[in-house]
Write a protein that holds these residues in place. Structure first.
Motif, mmCIF file in Angstrom:
data_model
loop_
_atom_site.group_PDB
_atom_site.id
_atom_site.type_symbol
_atom_site.label_atom_id
_atom_site.label_comp_id
_atom_site.label_asym_id
_atom_site.label_seq_id
_atom_site.Cartn_x
_atom_site.Cartn_y
_atom_site.Cartn_z
ATOM 1 N N GLY A 3 55.619 23.304 15.968
ATOM 2 C CA GLY A 3 56.290 24.802 16.141
ATOM 3 C C GLY A 3 57.716 24.874 16.863
ATOM 4 O O GLY A 3 58.287 25.995 16.850
ATOM 5 N N HIS A 4 58.231 23.630 16.948
ATOM 6 C CA HIS A 4 59.595 23.805 17.375
ATOM 7 C C HIS A 4 60.862 24.124 16.564
ATOM 8 O O HIS A 4 60.537 23.449 15.486
ATOM 9 C CB HIS A 4 59.929 22.201 17.956
ATOM 10 N N ARG A 5 61.759 24.860 17.215
ATOM 11 C CA ARG A 5 62.776 25.198 16.387
ATOM 12 C C ARG A 5 63.941 25.011 17.492
ATOM 13 O O ARG A 5 64.023 25.461 18.588
ATOM 14 C CB ARG A 5 62.804 26.618 15.593
ATOM 15 N N LEU A 6 65.455 24.553 16.875
ATOM 16 C CA LEU A 6 66.355 24.663 17.588
ATOM 17 C C LEU A 6 67.563 25.334 16.385
ATOM 18 O O LEU A 6 67.560 25.135 15.389
ATOM 19 C CB LEU A 6 66.951 23.223 17.604
ATOM 20 N N ALA B 185 70.096 26.964 20.887
ATOM 21 C CA ALA B 185 69.082 27.796 21.091
ATOM 22 C C ALA B 185 67.648 27.140 21.038
ATOM 23 O O ALA B 185 67.658 26.256 19.884
ATOM 24 C CB ALA B 185 69.040 29.129 20.155
ATOM 25 N N VAL B 186 66.910 27.265 21.896
ATOM 26 C CA VAL B 186 65.468 26.572 21.843
ATOM 27 C C VAL B 186 64.578 27.629 21.768
ATOM 28 O O VAL B 186 64.282 28.857 22.095
ATOM 29 C CB VAL B 186 65.041 25.969 23.069
ATOM 30 N N GLY B 187 63.741 27.355 20.397
ATOM 31 C CA GLY B 187 62.474 28.225 20.071
ATOM 32 C C GLY B 187 61.343 27.830 19.841
ATOM 33 O O GLY B 187 61.160 26.545 19.651
ATOM 34 N N ILE B 188 60.376 28.559 19.550
ATOM 35 C CA ILE B 188 59.130 28.452 19.247
ATOM 36 C C ILE B 188 58.304 29.394 18.356
ATOM 37 O O ILE B 188 58.654 30.465 18.364
ATOM 38 C CB ILE B 188 58.320 27.922 20.643
ATOM 39 N N ARG B 189 57.636 28.750 17.487
ATOM 40 C CA ARG B 189 56.878 29.542 16.455
ATOM 41 C C ARG B 189 55.401 29.550 16.765
ATOM 42 O O ARG B 189 54.688 28.218 16.341
ATOM 43 C CB ARG B 189 57.141 29.135 15.186
ATOM 44 N N GLU B 190 54.835 30.370 17.322
ATOM 45 C CA GLU B 190 53.611 30.645 17.984
ATOM 46 C C GLU B 190 52.864 30.431 16.601
ATOM 47 O O GLU B 190 51.658 29.745 16.523
ATOM 48 C CB GLU B 190 53.047 31.749 18.578
ATOM 49 N N ALA B 191 53.211 30.801 15.753
ATOM 50 C CA ALA B 191 52.194 31.128 14.241
ATOM 51 C C ALA B 191 51.690 29.477 13.881
ATOM 52 O O ALA B 191 50.984 29.050 13.373
ATOM 53 C CB ALA B 191 52.800 31.608 13.332
#
Length: 200
Positions: free
Chosen positions: A44-47, A84-90
């Motif tokens: 679920g990681h996103r950058l 930007a550090v992001g996370i996709r909980e889904a």
């Protein structure tokens, strides 16, 4: 660079040289996303790598003033790269609804939101990879939900990707060997025995 040297050099930096970071270096740093731990390999990681000067300037307009008011130099606006550090909980729920992860077809009850935990693990890996490339990093999260939403809109993340914060990245303008410019330069390290418990 040896891992022990990477750890000793990794620190939060609040001053950057204006030199751009080459694309090949950024690609080496950000490819650690594929090695970052995620529960059940949910991935679920996103950058979002932001080098556009106008976008970085807008992010700095939203988030930098509290640091300047606290006596720090303008560092968000000076960093040549924002990651930007992001996370996709889904992604986690989708993974834990798959047959090998369910209990009689029911997704587990999450004892803690491991997507946030995993996001911190990714951040540490990106910092270590940047240090290995001779780069310095800092980190900030916008001060309130409205600022988070405004910065999120500038990242290019999809609506279902939560922003956890921004890693600033570039070549350090701090003097070699100078004490850290943030809290680590003002606070003593706690004794190891206070931080680690042994149950033998």
């Amino acid at each position: 660079m040896e891992f022990s040297e990477i750890l000793s050099r990794r620190r939060m930096v609040r001053a950057y040289r204006p030199d751009p970071v080459p694309d090949d270096v950024l690609r080496r740093v950000t490819r650690v996303i594929r090695r970052a731990p995620s529960a059940g390999f949910s991935q679920g990681h996103r950058l979002a790598v932001i080098t556009a000067p106008d976008v970085r300037a807008r992010i700095a307009e939203i988030a930098e003033q509290p640091y300047v008011d606290a006596g720090l130099p303008a560092w968000i606006s000076k960093a040549p790269v924002h990651v930007a550090v992001g996370i996709r909980e889904a992604s986690y729920h989708e993974r834990y609804q798959e047959a090998d992860k369910t209990d009689d077809g029911v997704e587990m009850v999450w004892p803690v939101p491991y997507w946030w935990f995993d996001s911190g693990a990714l951040l540490s890996l990106v910092q270590c990879a940047a240090t290995d490339e001779g780069l310095a990093t800092g980190f900030f999260g916008p001060g309130d939900p409205g600022q988070f939403a405004a910065v999120h809109a500038l990242t290019g993340f999809a609506d279902d990707v939560a922003l956890t914060g921004i890693l600033t990245l570039g070549y350090s303008a701090e003097a070699p060997g100078a004490p850290p410019s943030g809290s680590a330069g003002r606070r003593a390290k706690l004794p190891l025995d206070e931080l680690v418990t042994w149950r033998a």
